[in-house]
Design a protein around this motif. Structure first.
Motif, PDB file in Angstrom:
ATOM      1  N   LYS A 258       0.821  -1.202   0.000  1.00 24.56           N
ATOM      2  CA  LYS A 258       0.000   0.000   0.000  1.00 24.56           C
ATOM      3  C   LYS A 258       0.863   1.262   0.000  1.00 24.56           C
ATOM      4  O   LYS A 258       0.573   2.236  -0.711  1.00 24.56           O
ATOM      5  N   LYS A 259       1.926   1.255   0.794  1.00 22.26           N
ATOM      6  CA  LYS A 259       2.796   2.421   0.890  1.00 22.26           C
ATOM      7  C   LYS A 259       3.407   2.759  -0.461  1.00 22.26           C
ATOM      8  O   LYS A 259       3.480   3.941  -0.847  1.00 22.26           O
ATOM      9  N   ILE A 260       3.842   1.724  -1.165  1.00 18.44           N
ATOM     10  CA  ILE A 260       4.465   1.956  -2.469  1.00 18.44           C
ATOM     11  C   ILE A 260       3.446   2.517  -3.461  1.00 18.44           C
ATOM     12  O   ILE A 260       3.682   3.544  -4.114  1.00 18.44           O
ATOM     13  N   LEU A 261       2.301   1.863  -3.571  1.00 11.94           N
ATOM     14  CA  LEU A 261       1.316   2.254  -4.576  1.00 11.94           C
ATOM     15  C   LEU A 261       0.693   3.614  -4.295  1.00 11.94           C
ATOM     16  O   LEU A 261       0.265   4.310  -5.227  1.00 11.94           O
ATOM     17  N   GLN A 262       0.643   4.011  -3.040  1.00 10.28           N
ATOM     18  CA  GLN A 262       0.042   5.300  -2.689  1.00 10.28           C
ATOM     19  C   GLN A 262       1.003   6.470  -2.879  1.00 10.28           C
ATOM     20  O   GLN A 262       0.574   7.628  -2.865  1.00 10.28           O
ATOM     21  N   ASP A 263       2.290   6.163  -3.097  1.00 16.60           N
ATOM     22  CA  ASP A 263       3.295   7.231  -3.230  1.00 16.60           C
ATOM     23  C   ASP A 263       3.328   7.712  -4.689  1.00 16.60           C
ATOM     24  O   ASP A 263       4.293   7.499  -5.423  1.00 16.60           O
ATOM     25  N   ALA A 284      -3.498  -5.743  -5.761  1.00 15.02           N
ATOM     26  CA  ALA A 284      -2.151  -6.110  -5.334  1.00 15.02           C
ATOM     27  C   ALA A 284      -2.161  -6.759  -3.954  1.00 15.02           C
ATOM     28  O   ALA A 284      -1.460  -7.750  -3.707  1.00 15.02           O
ATOM     29  N   VAL A 285      -2.946  -6.203  -3.041  1.00 22.20           N
ATOM     30  CA  VAL A 285      -3.019  -6.772  -1.697  1.00 22.20           C
ATOM     31  C   VAL A 285      -3.655  -8.158  -1.731  1.00 22.20           C
ATOM     32  O   VAL A 285      -3.208  -9.091  -1.043  1.00 22.20           O
ATOM     33  N   VAL A 299      -9.813 -12.959  -9.312  1.00 21.05           N
ATOM     34  CA  VAL A 299     -10.095 -11.530  -9.309  1.00 21.05           C
ATOM     35  C   VAL A 299     -10.518 -11.098 -10.705  1.00 21.05           C
ATOM     36  O   VAL A 299      -9.818 -11.380 -11.689  1.00 21.05           O
ATOM     37  N   GLN A 300     -11.615 -10.422 -10.811  1.00 21.40           N
ATOM     38  CA  GLN A 300     -12.051  -9.837 -12.076  1.00 21.40           C
ATOM     39  C   GLN A 300     -11.795  -8.344 -12.018  1.00 21.40           C
ATOM     40  O   GLN A 300     -12.344  -7.648 -11.161  1.00 21.40           O
ATOM     41  N   ALA A 301     -10.959  -7.855 -12.925  1.00 17.72           N
ATOM     42  CA  ALA A 301     -10.578  -6.446 -12.896  1.00 17.72           C
ATOM     43  C   ALA A 301     -10.777  -5.840 -14.285  1.00 17.72           C
ATOM     44  O   ALA A 301     -10.269  -6.366 -15.271  1.00 17.72           O
ATOM     45  N   LYS A 307      -3.659  -3.899 -13.954  1.00 16.36           N
ATOM     46  CA  LYS A 307      -3.531  -5.289 -13.478  1.00 16.36           C
ATOM     47  C   LYS A 307      -2.080  -5.763 -13.451  1.00 16.36           C
ATOM     48  O   LYS A 307      -1.672  -6.443 -12.507  1.00 16.36           O
ATOM     49  N   THR A 308      -1.312  -5.427 -14.487  1.00 13.61           N
ATOM     50  CA  THR A 308       0.043  -5.985 -14.571  1.00 13.61           C
ATOM     51  C   THR A 308       0.897  -5.539 -13.392  1.00 13.61           C
ATOM     52  O   THR A 308       1.541  -6.350 -12.725  1.00 13.61           O
ATOM     53  N   MET A 309       0.908  -4.247 -13.124  1.00 14.96           N
ATOM     54  CA  MET A 309       1.655  -3.756 -11.963  1.00 14.96           C
ATOM     55  C   MET A 309       1.032  -4.301 -10.684  1.00 14.96           C
ATOM     56  O   MET A 309       1.734  -4.604  -9.709  1.00 14.96           O
ATOM     57  N   GLY A 310      -0.287  -4.468 -10.697  1.00 11.72           N
ATOM     58  CA  GLY A 310      -0.990  -4.961  -9.519  1.00 11.72           C
ATOM     59  C   GLY A 310      -0.560  -6.355  -9.110  1.00 11.72           C
ATOM     60  O   GLY A 310      -0.509  -6.659  -7.911  1.00 11.72           O
ATOM     61  N   TYR A 311      -0.239  -7.218 -10.074  1.00 12.86           N
ATOM     62  CA  TYR A 311       0.223  -8.554  -9.670  1.00 12.86           C
ATOM     63  C   TYR A 311       1.744  -8.675  -9.663  1.00 12.86           C
ATOM     64  O   TYR A 311       2.305  -9.518  -8.969  1.00 12.86           O
ATOM     65  N   LEU A 312       2.441  -7.811 -10.438  1.00 13.09           N
ATOM     66  CA  LEU A 312       3.908  -7.907 -10.449  1.00 13.09           C
ATOM     67  C   LEU A 312       4.521  -7.434  -9.129  1.00 13.09           C
ATOM     68  O   LEU A 312       5.481  -8.046  -8.635  1.00 13.09           O
TER      69      LEU A 312
END
Length: 456
Positions: A258-263, A284-285, A299-301, A307-312
């Protein structure tokens, strides 16, 4: 076929580009003509004109808004343009020249009725494919952008002729930077009896000849090449971390994800178009939780989630912390290519991870590989008849021969595979598809570690 051993005479030639009201020469009209005429390496003439055809029952001057937007040429501009009868003599003055164009079959379809059968149209596209292996696109605009020549393809006759010449010069300049490959290409053209073809002469030009032409069109080849090298997409094998340490810890936890994605501000220094999306964070979580708890997650997105960054991101953090391997299976080859050549390099840069810290391997099915052993066997069978074959057959064989030469010096994930063969090239030369089928690997008959070409 070394530069010092052959007389290079390009003769009379010209680059020509047409803009038309559509794609069908039987129905559509030429609306813009531009060309550059050369004698050897000397620019002798440049020409550009809009064109107006008289109204006829089977031809009209009303053309689509798409063409108008693409070219910037409006019907009002054409009303003031010279009639084709005034432009035609200018074009026909090129009859004694070799006429070069990008995808020359298009220009030829509109102009063949104005030239004799002796007039030679030369397509630059297949030769650029020999020089730049493993390109995602062979479009003229992609080359223009890669060398920083302009922001987009102009789609005007003279401008596109000049840009094509610049791209051709950069192709020849690029070959001078890889002399062994350049010599192998020239040797193959000589073996095929094509050493007198225009592009065999072109790629044999010394740097002084290239520089002479470049100066006449105000092209700084070294500057354009530096731009090309500095803007080439990184790959998962060549990408490294940043010059500055990453501000992020690589701890595998929901809080860190969360910290990374929120920055948003910090990430935008690496990914300028990044915007924080709660749905991406949730994805990601959820992926991280499935790794941590060893459970499945479905997960349906929708499009736009990221999505790619979300799972990588959770996958990378999990690998680094747990010492485990993660297998990512994409739905299409295009998505795999995007992950390997865009998303993973970006994540490495964001987290400051080089190949030692994060090892990535691209896995592809055996039938996606091209087999050099099969190629050499086929080549040996055809060797006695090689020179007597058609240009298309010779080109196709040379193309695959150079693929295997190129692959020798490439890492596993950077080798040319079946999916890299340009569709447009197979459309121009169907023999490419025939050779592809001949040399495609069948895992049931692959000799594996016993293959004499296993290292390449």
């Amino acid at each position: 076929m070394k530069d010092t051993q052959m007389s290079i005479d390009l003769g009379h030639w010209a680059l020509i580009d047409l803009e038309t009201s559509g794609l069908d020469a039987n129905y559509d009209s030429i609306i813009d003509v531009g060309f550059l005429q050369f004698e050897g390496t000397k620019l002798t003439r440049s020409y550009q004109s809009l064109v107006r055809f008289p109204m006829a029952p089977d031809r009209h001057n009303n053309y689509s808004h798409y063409i108008q937007k693409l070219t910037g040429i409006t019907p009002e501009m054409l009303k003031r343009a010279p009639l084709w009868s005034h432009v035609q003599p200018e074009v026909e003055s090129l009859a004694s020249c070799k006429l070069l164009a990008y995808n020359a079959r298009f220009e030829e379809s509109f102009l063949n009725t104005y030239f004799t059968s002796d007039t030679l149209f030369v397509d630059s596209l297949p030769y650029l494919a020999l020089v730049f292996m493993r390109r995602g696109s062979l479009s003229l605009e992609s080359f223009i952008l890669d060398f920083g020549l302009r922001e987009r393809e102009s789609h005007r006759g003279l401008d596109d002729s000049i840009d094509l010449l610049k791209v051709m010069l950069m192709g020849a300049f690029h070959l001078h930077q890889i002399p062994l490959y350049r010599q192998a290409m020239l040797d193959e053209l000589l073996r095929a009896g094509l050493n007198d073809e225009f592009f065999a002469q072109w790629f044999s030009l010394p740097l002084a000849g290239l520089q002479e032409m470049a100066e006449q069109i105000e092209l700084d080849m070294e500057k354009a090449y530096d731009y090309y090298l500095s803007h080439r997409p990184q790959t998962f094998e060549t990408s490294a971390g940043t010059s500055q340490p990453s501000p992020y810890a690589v701890t595998f936890s929901g809080e860190n994800i969360k910290k990374i994605l929120q920055d948003e501000t910090q990430i935008q220094k690496t990914l300028p178009n990044y915007h924080y999306r709660p749905s991406q964070e949730e994805l990601a979580v959820r992926v991280g939780q499935s790794f941590k708890n060893k459970v499945h997650a479905l997960v349906q997105a929708p499009t736009g989630t990221g999505k790619t960054m979300g799972y990588l991101l959770p996958s990378i953090l999990f690998c680094l912390n747990e010492g485990e391997k993660v297998l990512v299976a994409t739905g299409t080859k295009a998505l795999q290519h995007q992950a390997m050549h865009k998303d993973i390099p970006e994540m490495r840069q964001l987290l400051d991870l080089d190949d030692e810290k994060l090892k990535v391997t691209q896995v592809i099915g055996s039938n996606n590989h091209l087999c050099e052993l099969l190629f050499r066997q086929e080549e040996e069978q055809d060797s006695l008849l090689f020179r007597s074959r058609s240009f298309e057959e010779k080109y196709s064989q040379i193309y695959f021969g150079l693929i295997f030469l190129y692959n020798v010096d490439q890492k596993y994930g950077e080798k040319v595979i079946r999916g890299d063969l340009p569709y447009v090239l197979k459309k121009i030369f169907p023999k490419i598809s025939e050779w592809e089928e001949k040399v495609a690997v069948d895992y049931r008959s692959c000799t594996g570690h016993r293959c004499p070409f296993k290292g390449s």
